[in-house]
Design an enzyme around this catalytic site. Structure first.
Site, short mmCIF file in Angstrom:
data_model
loop_
_atom_site.label_atom_id
_atom_site.label_comp_id
_atom_site.label_asym_id
_atom_site.label_seq_id
_atom_site.Cartn_x
_atom_site.Cartn_y
_atom_site.Cartn_z
N HIS A 128 -1.96 -2.85 8.21
CA HIS A 128 -2.43 -2.57 6.86
C HIS A 128 -1.58 -3.26 5.79
O HIS A 128 -2.08 -4.08 5.04
CB HIS A 128 -2.51 -1.07 6.60
CG HIS A 128 -3.33 -0.72 5.39
ND1 HIS A 128 -4.58 -1.27 5.14
CD2 HIS A 128 -3.08 0.13 4.35
CE1 HIS A 128 -5.06 -0.77 4.01
NE2 HIS A 128 -4.19 0.06 3.51
N HIS A 182 0.81 -1.22 0.00
CA HIS A 182 0.00 0.00 0.00
C HIS A 182 0.84 1.27 0.00
O HIS A 182 0.34 2.34 -0.38
CB HIS A 182 -0.94 0.01 1.21
CG HIS A 182 -1.96 -1.07 1.19
ND1 HIS A 182 -1.84 -2.23 1.93
CD2 HIS A 182 -3.12 -1.20 0.50
CE1 HIS A 182 -2.88 -3.00 1.72
NE2 HIS A 182 -3.68 -2.41 0.85
#
Length: 334
Positions: A252, A226
């Site tokens: 994440h 990400h």
């Protein structure tokens, strides 16, 4: 009148839930709820950090949990921090969703892990019933569980500031794809995020802790799949830099990593490898400040005194991948 009665009943249930905690919760001038977490009283603090885990034991979640239990016993940890994405793929369906027991209670069974778990919400949690994860009903099922949007944990040696980062990310509003996000209590997002930032800034300014740790789901800096979260770079990072924060811990990205800030002593520590990992893609970002990156499953431990902190990353077999130490007195790190 029925709605008013229901609100009173809900408020009463919440008060009873908070009163049942083994530690004290209260509010200061800032609106972030605060919890006093007791430690062993010997001037040390020890905890584990894991994220992106809830898959009913699959994708090596059970193996990571086993090693967490082993390391937790060795270190005699005080609690566990979860960096979000607690239940895949789409959070919980409600307070009675069996995924809570299947992915949490029945997985983290080691004696050393029967301590308080402090959790934030991740973007996958918002795809389900996000409010359910914060419900007092879950503590009746497993009293280790504490998940709120944003809150502070005081341990005397350190203060941990938990921040709800998902509402900051514009992509979830602009491109929800086939997902339905549970924005109850969040909309309007701009007002919500500005309030979170204001309250965090106030809480950090009030803090007299030797160590300041901020925990969120999304990375500020990452070389993983990400990459950097630009909304947090622009909005959250300046507050951390201005308030002498030592560490920002997140999940994440399904990896383990450490990156140094270029304008402050902040270390960005990603522990999002609690189950599915091995994305195989690394971004050409933050390379000059990257201290460590591992694409597989694992978790992190933190050991602290008033003067020193030791960070250790472990893989799915419990093998040490990376160690890092900082001393407040000597202002040096390794």
């Amino acid at each position: 009148m029925a709605a008013l009665s229901g609100n009173k009943s809900m408020a009463a249930a919440l008060c009873l839930w908070l009163a049942a905690f083994s530690f004290v919760s209260y509010r200061t001038a800032a609106e972030m709820r605060r919890f006093d977490q007791p430690t062993r009283g010997d001037g040390t603090l020890r905890f584990l950090v894991v994220g992106d885990w809830g898959r009913k034991g699959e994708f090596n979640q059970s193996q990571v949990a086993y090693q967490m239990g082993r390391i937790g016993e060795e270190l005699e940890i005080d609690f566990v921090v979860s960096t979000g994405d607690n239940f895949y793929d789409n959070g919980l369906e409600g307070e009675s969703d069996p995924a809570f027991v299947d992915s949490f209670t029945n997985i983290y069974t080691a004696k050393s892990l029967q301590k308080q778990w402090f959790s934030v919400l991740g973007n996958h949690d918002y795809r389900g019933d996000a409010v359910a994860q914060m419900s007092p009903a879950l503590r009746k099922i497993d009293d280790r569980w504490l998940c709120l949007r944003s809150f502070v944990v005081n341990t005397e040696i350190a203060e941990l500031f938990f921040v709800d980062t998902t509402p900051f990310v514009n992509f979830y509003y602009a491109n929800p794809e086939d997902h339905v996000y549970d924005w109850r209590g969040v909309n309007p997002a701009k007002l919500y995020t500005s309030t979170v930032l204001r309250d965090l800034d106030s809480a950090l300014k009030e803090s007299r802790a030797k160590w300041k740790i901020v925990v969120g789901h999304h990375a500020i800096r990452s070389v993983g799949h990400h990459g950097d979260t630009l909304e947090l770079v622009h909005q959250l990072l300046p507050i951390l830099q201005a308030n002498d924060v030592d560490f920002y811990m997140n999940g994440h990205d399904h990896c383990l990593e450490q990156i140094s800030d270029d304008k402050s002593p902040i270390q960005f520590l990603t522990s999002g490898a609690g189950s599915k990992a091995w994305r195989g893609d690394v971004k050409n970002l933050n390379e000059e400040r990257l201290k460590f990156f591992y694409d597989g499953q694992g978790f992190m431990s933190v050991q602290m005194t008033r003067s020193d902190v030791d960070i250790v990353f472990y893989d799915v077999f419990g093998q040490v991948l990376h160690k890092w130490t900082r001393s407040k007195q000597l202002h040096s790190d390794m």
